[in-house]
Design a protein around this motif. Structure first.
Motif, PDB file in Angstrom:
ATOM      1  N   LEU A 177      -6.991   3.644   2.256  1.00  0.00           N
ATOM      2  CA  LEU A 177      -5.748   3.422   1.259  1.00  0.00           C
ATOM      3  C   LEU A 177      -6.216   2.091   0.502  1.00  0.00           C
ATOM      4  O   LEU A 177      -5.867   1.911  -0.405  1.00  0.00           O
ATOM      5  CB  LEU A 177      -4.572   2.906   2.331  1.00  0.00           C
ATOM      6  N   THR A 178      -7.384   1.306   1.007  1.00  0.00           N
ATOM      7  CA  THR A 178      -7.942   0.159   0.349  1.00  0.00           C
ATOM      8  C   THR A 178      -9.279   0.452  -0.511  1.00  0.00           C
ATOM      9  O   THR A 178     -10.066  -0.315  -0.684  1.00  0.00           O
ATOM     10  CB  THR A 178      -7.965  -1.116   1.183  1.00  0.00           C
ATOM     11  N   TYR A 186      -6.551   2.713   7.015  1.00  0.00           N
ATOM     12  CA  TYR A 186      -6.338   1.448   6.100  1.00  0.00           C
ATOM     13  C   TYR A 186      -7.434   1.545   5.132  1.00  0.00           C
ATOM     14  O   TYR A 186      -7.531   0.996   4.061  1.00  0.00           O
ATOM     15  CB  TYR A 186      -6.192   0.238   6.739  1.00  0.00           C
ATOM     16  N   LEU A 243       0.802  -1.369  -0.061  1.00  0.00           N
ATOM     17  CA  LEU A 243       0.026   0.067  -0.026  1.00  0.00           C
ATOM     18  C   LEU A 243       0.744   1.302  -0.006  1.00  0.00           C
ATOM     19  O   LEU A 243       0.510   2.210  -0.598  1.00  0.00           O
ATOM     20  CB  LEU A 243      -0.781  -0.056   1.304  1.00  0.00           C
ATOM     21  N   ILE A 244       1.936   1.234   0.717  1.00  0.00           N
ATOM     22  CA  ILE A 244       2.499   2.631   0.944  1.00  0.00           C
ATOM     23  C   ILE A 244       4.109   2.462   0.719  1.00  0.00           C
ATOM     24  O   ILE A 244       4.821   3.446   0.590  1.00  0.00           O
ATOM     25  CB  ILE A 244       2.271   3.158   2.284  1.00  0.00           C
TER      26      ILE A 244
END
Length: 428
Positions: free
Chosen positions: A303-304, A300, A181-182
């Motif tokens: 991010l998703t 989260y 993700l990051i």
């Protein structure tokens, strides 16, 4: 399992209560002056011989200091203060026997059990008040920098740690890992946390007038360092973050270290001032862990967001269960801690800076709840999320947390600190 708007709204209502109780429980940790002898503004017929001050918490003998100034602002040397035998909440400092008639200013500094330096000022006069009193020249660090670096370091630890734990658990449901993700953002966040802890250490040390913790660390003076739980928390957090940087370890290693790093934030000090201590520490530990997971889950989700919009029911189930459990536990522990330590009526009746920060905090969380309600309805009916709503939820959450941290750095409204008590002084 069916999730409806009412259940989701209840979950975020609990989160709202969490925000209120978080600020309250943190702020009460500050030591407050209950009474003094001489009293502030008192005119005495003769030299009192010593200054005595009683606080709302027990004090550490090496972390207290008393400074005396005459009416011209000139500092007069006094002996190092000692704690009252049998009552560690009271300090005594002997005064010179040759004090002239006039007005004197006293600055008493102690360290609160959450590690926050507290300075109390008072004046007294011998014989008569001086016509002109020059304010003493105080030597103290700018607390705004202390707040900023504390917010940076502990904010990254709580949110980053919670995000890592949620991402690790989410992989079992086919969701992306934190590295996916990051990417390099993990290293950047880790570096900022390390830098924040280092600056926080030196700013905190500078704010202490009685001792130098940096010198104590260099000399390996464990006795002095152990008197400041906040300093111990910083050292342990720093060491654990270094362990996280070890590459190629099994995932359980990083999960365990992150749990320890987050847990270390619960031992900053104020939990030690609530009886029974074991219950206070346990509640604070659960509180910090669940707050970290709750905040990490929200980040989260942002991010998703694309994964969530694909209609994966397992994702919804995982997210809602995680946040619901974290929110409920965080609120329950926060409320119990609040009941254990203070009277809510003192907060309602006060009109201080702390109260205004609380109002701003409430406004921020109300906006979060409004956005959360609209987002939930959209997710449930259209199976889609609005990233802009999520971003604003997190922004308002950051504002609320910052307000809570600022509240923890200023005086907390209590009835105790407004009342004067009689001090039993030691005449020997």
């Amino acid at each position: 399992m069916t999730y409806n708007i009412r259940n989701y709204a209840v979950m975020f209502l609990l989160a709202f209560l969490l925000v209120l109780t978080t600020g309250m429980t943190t702020a009460y940790a500050h030591a407050g002056l209950m009474s003094s002898s001489p009293q502030d503004g008192e005119v005495l017929k003769a030299n009192p011989g010593q200054i005595s001050a009683r606080f709302t918490e027990t004090l550490e003998p090496d972390l207290v200091n008393v400074r005396l100034f005459d009416w011209n602002g000139k500092e007069i040397k006094v002996e190092r203060p000692t704690l009252q035998p049998g009552d560690a909440s009271q300090l005594n400092a002997k005064l010179p026997s040759d004090l002239a008639l006039g007005t004197y200013s006293v600055i008493v500094t102690v360290v609160s059990e959450d590690g926050h330096p507290i300075a109390e000022k008072l004046t007294f006069s011998i014989g008569q008040k001086s016509a002109v009193v020059v304010p003493p020249n105080e030597q103290k660090a700018d607390s705004s920098y202390l707040i900023m670096y504390r917010y940076l370091a502990q904010g990254i630890i709580l949110v980053g740690g919670g995000l890592y734990l949620v991402a690790w658990a989410a992989q079992r449901h086919g969701l992306p890992s934190l590295a996916q993700l990051i990417g390099i953002g993990r290293q950047i966040g880790w570096s900022l946390a390390i830098i924040g802890l280092i600056f926080l250490w030196f700013l905190y040390d500078e704010s202490l007038t009685a001792v130098s913790l940096t010198q104590a660390l260099w000399q390996m003076d464990g006795n002095l360092l152990s008197q400041s739980p906040f300093a111990i928390m910083l050292l342990v957090s720093f060491a654990l973050l270094l362990l996280i940087a070890i590459p190629n370890m099994v995932s359980a290693w990083y999960v365990g270290i992150w749990v320890l790093v987050i847990s270390a934030q619960a031992f900053g000090g104020h939990a030690w001032g609530i009886a029974p201590v074991w219950l206070s520490i346990l509640l604070r530990l659960l509180h910090v862990l669940t707050v970290a997971v709750w905040m990490g889950a929200l980040v989260y989700l942002l991010l998703t967001v694309k994964v969530a919009q694909r209609g994966q029911e397992s994702f919804k189930r995982f997210f809602l269960q995680t946040v619901a459990v974290a929110a409920v536990l965080a609120v329950v522990t926060g409320v119990v801690m609040l009941i254990m330590q203070t009277d809510v009526m003192n907060i309602i009746q006060s009109a201080t800076a702390w109260s205004y920060l609380l109002y701003g905090k409430i406004a921020s969380v109300c906006l979060m709840l409004l956005l959360a309600f609209r987002q939930t309805r959209r997710w449930r009916t259209k199976n889609s999320l609005q990233p802009a709503y999520l971003r604003w939820e997190i922004v308002f959450g950051i504002i609320a947390v910052l307000a809570g941290l600022w509240m923890s750095q200023i005086n907390y409204p209590t009835a105790t600190t407004n009342n004067q008590a009689v001090i039993q002084t030691d005449s020997n």
